[in-house]
Design an enzyme around this catalytic site. Structure first.
Site, PDB file in Angstrom:
ATOM      1  N   ASP A 103       1.204  -0.829   0.248  1.00 57.92           N
ATOM      2  CA  ASP A 103       0.486  -0.098   0.347  1.00 57.92           C
ATOM      3  C   ASP A 103       0.446   0.823   0.273  1.00 57.92           C
ATOM      4  O   ASP A 103       1.831   1.499   0.183  1.00 57.92           O
ATOM      5  CB  ASP A 103      -0.507   0.232   1.259  1.00 57.92           C
ATOM      6  CG  ASP A 103      -1.702  -0.725   1.647  1.00 57.92           C
ATOM      7  OD1 ASP A 103      -1.941  -1.872   0.018  1.00 57.92           O
ATOM      8  OD2 ASP A 103      -2.125  -1.094   2.898  1.00 57.92           O
TER       9      ASP A 103
HETATM   10  N1  URA Z   1      -1.457  -5.738   3.948  1.00 61.32           N
HETATM   11  C1  URA Z   1      -1.798  -4.373   4.198  1.00 61.32           C
HETATM   12  O1  URA Z   1      -2.205  -4.296   4.913  1.00 61.32           O
HETATM   13  N2  URA Z   1      -0.708  -3.815   3.666  1.00 61.32           N
HETATM   14  C2  URA Z   1       0.223  -3.848   2.975  1.00 61.32           C
HETATM   15  O2  URA Z   1       0.409  -3.299   1.829  1.00 61.32           O
HETATM   16  C3  URA Z   1       0.412  -5.201   2.681  1.00 61.32           C
HETATM   17  C4  URA Z   1      -0.207  -6.561   3.578  1.00 61.32           C
END
Ligand code: URA
Length: 237
Positions: A103
């Protein structure tokens, strides 16, 4: 790419040692000693020797890890011109791409390659490769909440598989708790949504491991090539 960076990236010596050797005339490009650390080289065609040893060219298969900072999108390009992880590896051949995604606000270990088989193996759910995260969450989840996370919990995209969840430390000053979470699925925003489902929001999230591979002390925003052993180990998982 700059000569000094190319050699340091290959892992043969530290950036400082590389610079010293270049200044001492111990580095050649196509057989000629080059005394300028910033000398531009073509990573695909130039032959580089460091103290008489050939530095492997960055051709064909490339495997590397980046320590992604928060605020960079995991995408090959963004129409709106926002910072992407590609900006952080811009001096490498364009054929590489990130394996999976983190993310925007998630930090840490992100792999890149131009090897489709390697990417497929790491991403395909049937291989169940473990991903290790450090999560800082608001408040102090009780044992019941932690147990639910371990057993599997319902998030909007379905029920999560059992996960390893370990409380590392409670920070009384800002009433937050640090966890290590190991999952082998890749549901969208999975770690954040898991904690949300037990009533605790994640304030910081960092991936620190994929399989046996560890981010280690790679500085934020920097990348390094994987060693041959690291690549083979990931392929064998
Ligand atoms: N879980 C999440 O919430 N975000 C990520 O980027 C990876 C795993």
């Amino acid at each position: 790419m700059r000569l000094e960076k190319y050699i340091a990236t290959s892992g043969i010596a530290s950036r400082r040692a590389v610079k010293k050797s270049i200044l001492a005339g111990l580095v050649t490009v196509n057989g000629e000693p080059i005394f300028v650390p910033g000398h531009p080289i073509n990573v695909e065609t130039d032959t580089i020797e460091f103290e008489g040893e050939r530095v492997e060219p960055l051709t064909e298969r490339i495997y590397l890890m980046l320590n992604k900072p928060a605020g960079y999108l995991t995408t090959r390009s963004d129409e709106r011109g926002r910072p992407t992880v590609m900006n952080l590896v811009a001096d490498l051949p364009e054929s590489i791409y990130p394996i999976g995604r983190l993310d925007l606000e998630t930090e840490g270990l992100l792999l890149f390659t131009n090897d489709g088989d390697f990417a497929y193996r790491l991403l395909h759910p049937s291989y169940e490769i473990e991903k290790t995260y450090l999560a800082w969450v608001k408040g102090v989840p009780d044992d019941g909440a932690v147990q639910r996370l371990r057993q599997g919990i319902t998030i909007p995209s379905g029920k999560t598989a059992p996960a390893k969840v370990k409380q590392l430390k409670v920070n009384r000053d800002d009433a937050s708790t640090q966890f290590e979470v190991v999952i082998h699925e890749g549901k969208k925003r999975q770690v954040r949504l898991m904690f949300k489902a037990v009533g605790h929001s994640v304030v910081r999230l960092k991936r620190v491991g994929i399989g046996n591979l560890r981010l280690g002390n790679l500085p934020q925003g920097q990348y390094r090539l994987l060693t041959l052993r690291e690549v083979t180990t990931l392929m064998e998982l």
